[in-house]
Design an enzyme around this catalytic site. Structure first.
Site, mmCIF file in Angstrom:
data_model
loop_
_atom_site.group_PDB
_atom_site.id
_atom_site.type_symbol
_atom_site.label_atom_id
_atom_site.label_comp_id
_atom_site.label_asym_id
_atom_site.label_seq_id
_atom_site.Cartn_x
_atom_site.Cartn_y
_atom_site.Cartn_z
ATOM 1 N N ASP A 169 -13.285 -1.968 2.455
ATOM 2 C CA ASP A 169 -11.671 -0.724 2.390
ATOM 3 C C ASP A 169 -11.863 0.281 1.338
ATOM 4 O OD1 ASP A 169 -11.253 -1.966 0.490
ATOM 5 O OD2 ASP A 169 -8.975 -2.975 1.707
ATOM 6 N N PHE A 209 -3.229 -2.584 7.950
ATOM 7 C CA PHE A 209 -3.212 -3.854 7.530
ATOM 8 C C PHE A 209 -3.407 -4.867 8.688
ATOM 9 C CE2 PHE A 209 -3.032 -7.995 5.400
ATOM 10 C CZ PHE A 209 -3.654 -7.307 4.278
ATOM 11 N N VAL A 210 -5.028 -5.253 8.731
ATOM 12 C CA VAL A 210 -5.073 -6.391 9.557
ATOM 13 C C VAL A 210 -4.986 -7.624 9.283
ATOM 14 C CG1 VAL A 210 -6.236 -4.671 11.275
ATOM 15 C CG2 VAL A 210 -7.655 -5.614 9.929
#
Length: 226
Positions: free
Chosen positions: A146, A195-196
Site C-alpha cells: 500500500d 480494506f480487503v
C-alpha cells in the site's frame, strides 16, 4: 468481467487496474464461510480470477528469471497463499518447459497493521540471519503493497545481505495518497484504497480462511476490532 468498464489492463505497473468505482460482486453470487455472514461488503476479486492472474505472473517470472536459480522469500502471514500458488504455477511451468527454474523457499514475517491502519511500527520476524541470500537471485513475494514503506524497509534490510538480484512479486498494489513509489516488479492487481480480506489477507487474524478477496464491512471491523 473482461467487458467491465471499471477493470482494465494497465502497462504502467504491469497489473490489472481496478478503478475506484468498481463495486465488486454481490456476495450471493459466491460461496463463502457462513461465520462471516454480515462481515463482508462484497466479493472484490473471485478466487478463480486470482488464480488465473497468478499463472500469468508465473509465466512472466519464468521469462525473466528462468535461467537463474532463485530464493523465494515469502512475506508472512498474508503472503503465504499467494506464494504457495505462485510457486506451484512456476513448478508446473518448469515441468513442461525446456527451462527449469530451481527454487528455494524461505520465510519472513512482517507486522505493521493495527486493526485497519498501517503503523510506523514495523516488526520483522525471522530476518535476523538471511545470509542464504548472499550472492543469490531473490524473489520477494508479498500479498499487498500500500504505502510502500514496509516494502522499502524490507528491501533495505535484504540488501544488507548482498544478494545478486532482488525482484518483488505483489498480488495487490493499493492506490494510496501517501505512497512512496515502491512498486513490485510483478503486479497482480492495482486496487483502490479499500480494506480487503481473504486469500490469507486478514483483519486481526480473521478472514484468512476466505478463498476470495473481499471488502470487509463496518460491522466486520467492529466485530473483530482489538
Amino acid at each position: 468481467m473482461a467487458g467491465c468498464p471499471v477493470i482494465k489492463a494497465e502497462v504502467k505497473c504491469g497489473g490489472i487496474v481496478i478503478k475506484d468505482e468498481w463495486p465488486g460482486y454481490h456476495l450471493d453470487l459466491f460461496t463463502y464461510p457462513a461465520h462471516y455472514s454480515g462481515d463482508l461488503e462484497c466479493v472484490y476479486l473471485p478466487h478463480g480470477i486470482i488464480m488465473d492472474r497468478t499463472e500469468r505472473l508465473a509465466r512472466n517470472i519464468m521469462d525473466d528469471l528462468g535461467a537463474h536459480d532463485i530464493v523465494v522469500l515469502c512475506v508472512l502471514k498474508g503472503g503465504y497463499q499467494f506464494c504457495a500458488d505462485l510457486v506451484e504455477c512456476i513448478k508446473a511451468l518448469s515441468r513442461n518447459s525446456d527451462t527449469s527454474l530451481l527454487m528455494r523457499v524461505d520465510f519472513i514475517r512482517l507486522k505493521s497493521y493495527l486493526n485497519d491502519k498501517s503503523t510506523e511500527d514495523l516488526h520483522i520476524v525471522g530476518a535476523e540471519d538471511l545470509s542464504v541470500l548472499r550472492g543469490k537471485n531473490v524473489l520477494i513475494v508479498e500479498a499487498i503493497v500500500d504505502t510502500g514503506k514496509t516494502m522499502s524497509a524490507l528491501l533495505k534490510h535484504v540488501e544488507t545481505f548482498r544478494p545478486k538480484m532482488v525482484k518483488v512479486a505483489g498480488l495487490l498494489v493499493k492506490r494510496v495518497e501517501d505512497g512512496v513509489g515502491i512498486l513490485p516488479d510483478y503486479v497482480g492487481f492495482e486496487i483502490p484504497n479499500r480494506f480487503v480480506v481473504g486469500y490469507a489477507l486478514d483483519y486481526n487474524e480473521y478472514f484468512r480462511d476466505l478463498n476470495h478477496i473481499c471488502v470487509i464491512s463496518e460491522r466486520g471491523k467492529m466485530k473483530y476490532r482489538i
